[in-house]
Design a protein around this motif. Structure first.
Motif, PDB file in Angstrom:
ATOM      1  N   ALA A 128      10.426   5.568   5.512  1.00  0.00           N
ATOM      2  CA  ALA A 128       8.805   5.641   6.044  1.00  0.00           C
ATOM      3  C   ALA A 128       8.579   4.107   6.164  1.00  0.00           C
ATOM      4  CB  ALA A 128       8.077   6.180   4.872  1.00  0.00           C
ATOM      5  N   VAL A 129       8.747   3.039   5.276  1.00  0.00           N
ATOM      6  CA  VAL A 129       8.518   1.675   5.435  1.00  0.00           C
ATOM      7  C   VAL A 129       9.201   1.105   6.613  1.00  0.00           C
ATOM      8  CG1 VAL A 129       8.642  -0.559   4.349  1.00  0.00           C
ATOM      9  CG2 VAL A 129       8.297   1.365   3.070  1.00  0.00           C
ATOM     10  N   GLU A 179       0.938  -1.178  -0.122  1.00  0.00           N
ATOM     11  CA  GLU A 179       0.106  -0.012   0.016  1.00  0.00           C
ATOM     12  C   GLU A 179       0.915   1.139   0.107  1.00  0.00           C
ATOM     13  OE1 GLU A 179      -4.288  -1.082   2.231  1.00  0.00           O
ATOM     14  OE2 GLU A 179      -2.419  -0.698   3.405  1.00  0.00           O
ATOM     15  N   MET A 180       1.837   1.414   0.753  1.00  0.00           N
ATOM     16  CA  MET A 180       2.727   2.333   0.774  1.00  0.00           C
ATOM     17  C   MET A 180       3.599   2.584  -0.480  1.00  0.00           C
ATOM     18  SD  MET A 180       4.571   2.246   4.517  1.00  0.00           S
ATOM     19  CE  MET A 180       5.302   3.844   4.392  1.00  0.00           C
ATOM     20  N   LEU A 181       3.938   1.492  -1.126  1.00  0.00           N
ATOM     21  CA  LEU A 181       4.347   1.645  -2.539  1.00  0.00           C
ATOM     22  C   LEU A 181       3.738   2.387  -3.331  1.00  0.00           C
ATOM     23  CD1 LEU A 181       7.135   0.465  -4.051  1.00  0.00           C
ATOM     24  CD2 LEU A 181       5.859  -1.492  -4.554  1.00  0.00           C
ATOM     25  N   VAL A 182       2.370   2.088  -3.620  1.00  0.00           N
ATOM     26  CA  VAL A 182       1.388   2.510  -4.679  1.00  0.00           C
ATOM     27  C   VAL A 182       1.288   3.863  -4.060  1.00  0.00           C
ATOM     28  CG1 VAL A 182      -0.877   2.192  -5.165  1.00  0.00           C
ATOM     29  CG2 VAL A 182       0.173   0.416  -5.023  1.00  0.00           C
ATOM     30  N   GLU A 183       1.060   4.162  -2.866  1.00  0.00           N
ATOM     31  CA  GLU A 183       0.766   5.607  -2.349  1.00  0.00           C
ATOM     32  C   GLU A 183       1.899   6.342  -2.671  1.00  0.00           C
ATOM     33  OE1 GLU A 183       0.380   8.226   1.639  1.00  0.00           O
ATOM     34  OE2 GLU A 183       0.146   5.986   1.888  1.00  0.00           O
ATOM     35  N   TRP A 184       3.309   6.075  -2.423  1.00  0.00           N
ATOM     36  CA  TRP A 184       4.301   6.775  -2.733  1.00  0.00           C
ATOM     37  C   TRP A 184       4.495   7.017  -4.044  1.00  0.00           C
ATOM     38  CZ3 TRP A 184       8.621   8.887   0.212  1.00  0.00           C
ATOM     39  CH2 TRP A 184       8.084   9.209   1.810  1.00  0.00           C
ATOM     40  N   LEU A 193      11.040  -2.142  11.614  1.00  0.00           N
ATOM     41  CA  LEU A 193      11.948  -2.919  11.218  1.00  0.00           C
ATOM     42  C   LEU A 193      13.340  -2.670  11.857  1.00  0.00           C
ATOM     43  CD1 LEU A 193      11.260  -3.528   7.354  1.00  0.00           C
ATOM     44  CD2 LEU A 193      10.531  -4.940   9.242  1.00  0.00           C
ATOM     45  N   LYS A 194      13.532  -3.034  13.064  1.00  0.00           N
ATOM     46  CA  LYS A 194      14.733  -2.607  13.952  1.00  0.00           C
ATOM     47  C   LYS A 194      16.040  -3.123  13.378  1.00  0.00           C
ATOM     48  CE  LYS A 194      12.323  -1.994  18.071  1.00  0.00           C
ATOM     49  NZ  LYS A 194      12.085  -0.504  18.039  1.00  0.00           N
ATOM     50  N   ASN A 195      16.054  -3.949  12.366  1.00  0.00           N
ATOM     51  CA  ASN A 195      17.422  -4.573  11.657  1.00  0.00           C
ATOM     52  C   ASN A 195      17.645  -4.077  10.277  1.00  0.00           C
ATOM     53  OD1 ASN A 195      14.601  -5.741  10.549  1.00  0.00           O
ATOM     54  ND2 ASN A 195      15.837  -7.727   9.939  1.00  0.00           N
TER      55      ASN A 195
END
Length: 236
Positions: free
Chosen positions: A111-112, A30-35, A118-120
């Protein structure tokens, strides 16, 4: 690739996608599409295509490299995060460094990373040939996907690989290049130890992952400048 197909195909890779993991992938989509409405992130935006050609394809690195143990991995020219971010989502023991020269894409990656907690993951806004100069022999695994040619990858990325570490680019058809530029292996200190060939499900696309093992510390004359590499390999 629908949800059921994604889960089933990942299961064949010995990757168990539960609802929590699937939710993270769907949020990523969803973020990929939005951005992409603001910046040009990728030409592939249909949900079924993103899950097959971006997410599943990225996870296919696990076909030939053990990602279940604690390791450091560098994905350079990562663009919208492939293959590094899907690997980071599924394999929390892998410390993933994403190297990307485009600042806007780095904003998306951050942002993702923050949204999915994702701490790694670490994100570096730089060109790989510059990053290789300062972070030599740092990573257990160095990878990329659809970035450039085999000789360019070997020269620009090998300095990042630890001795006994692996260079494992995700490619489509590179069989001819692997033979043509095999002389670089001895010159730069790596060995092609395996070539993983597979066909993607659903669309039957041909894929190759050459696996190089690094035998010695890379001479500091590598990598040479990007422009000189272009001239060197363009007409060969």
């Amino acid at each position: 690739m629908n949800k059921e197909e994604f889960i089933l195909c990942c299961d064949k890779l010995n990757i168990k996608i539960n609802e929590e993991l699937y939710s993270k992938f769907f949020t990523y989509f969803e973020m990929l599409v939005e951005w992409n409405n603001k910046f040009n992130m990728t030409a592939i935006l249909e949900e079924k295509d993103v899950f097959l050609l971006h997410f599943y394809d990225s996870l296919c690195l696990s076909k030939t490299v053990n990602l279940f143990e604690k390791k450091s991995l560098c994905d350079f020219g990562t663009g919208a995060g492939f293959p590094g971010l899907p690997i980071a989502i599924v394999f929390p023991k892998i410390n993933v460094t994403l190297v990307e020269s485009n600042q806007k894409k780095c904003m998306f990656l951050n942002a993702v990373k923050n949204k999915l907690n994702l701490k790694n993951v670490e994100i570096i806004n730089d060109r790989i040939e510059n990053y290789s100069l300062s972070e030599r022999e740092k990573f257990d695994i160095v990878t990329c996907r659809a970035v450039t040619s085999i000789p360019m990858i070997i020269e620009m990325a090998t300095p990042l690989v630890k001795v006994n570490g692996l260079l494992a680019p995700l490619k489509s058809n590179c069989d001819e290049e692997l033979v043509k530029y095999s002389y670089l292996e001895k010159e730069i200190g790596i060995r092609l130890i395996k070539k993983e060939v597979y066909i993607l499900p659903i669309n039957a696309a041909y894929r190759v992952i050459p696996i190089y093992k690094k035998d010695k510390i890379t001479d500091k004359k590598y990598p040479r400048s990007y422009n000189s590499l272009l001239k060197m390999y363009k007409n060969k």
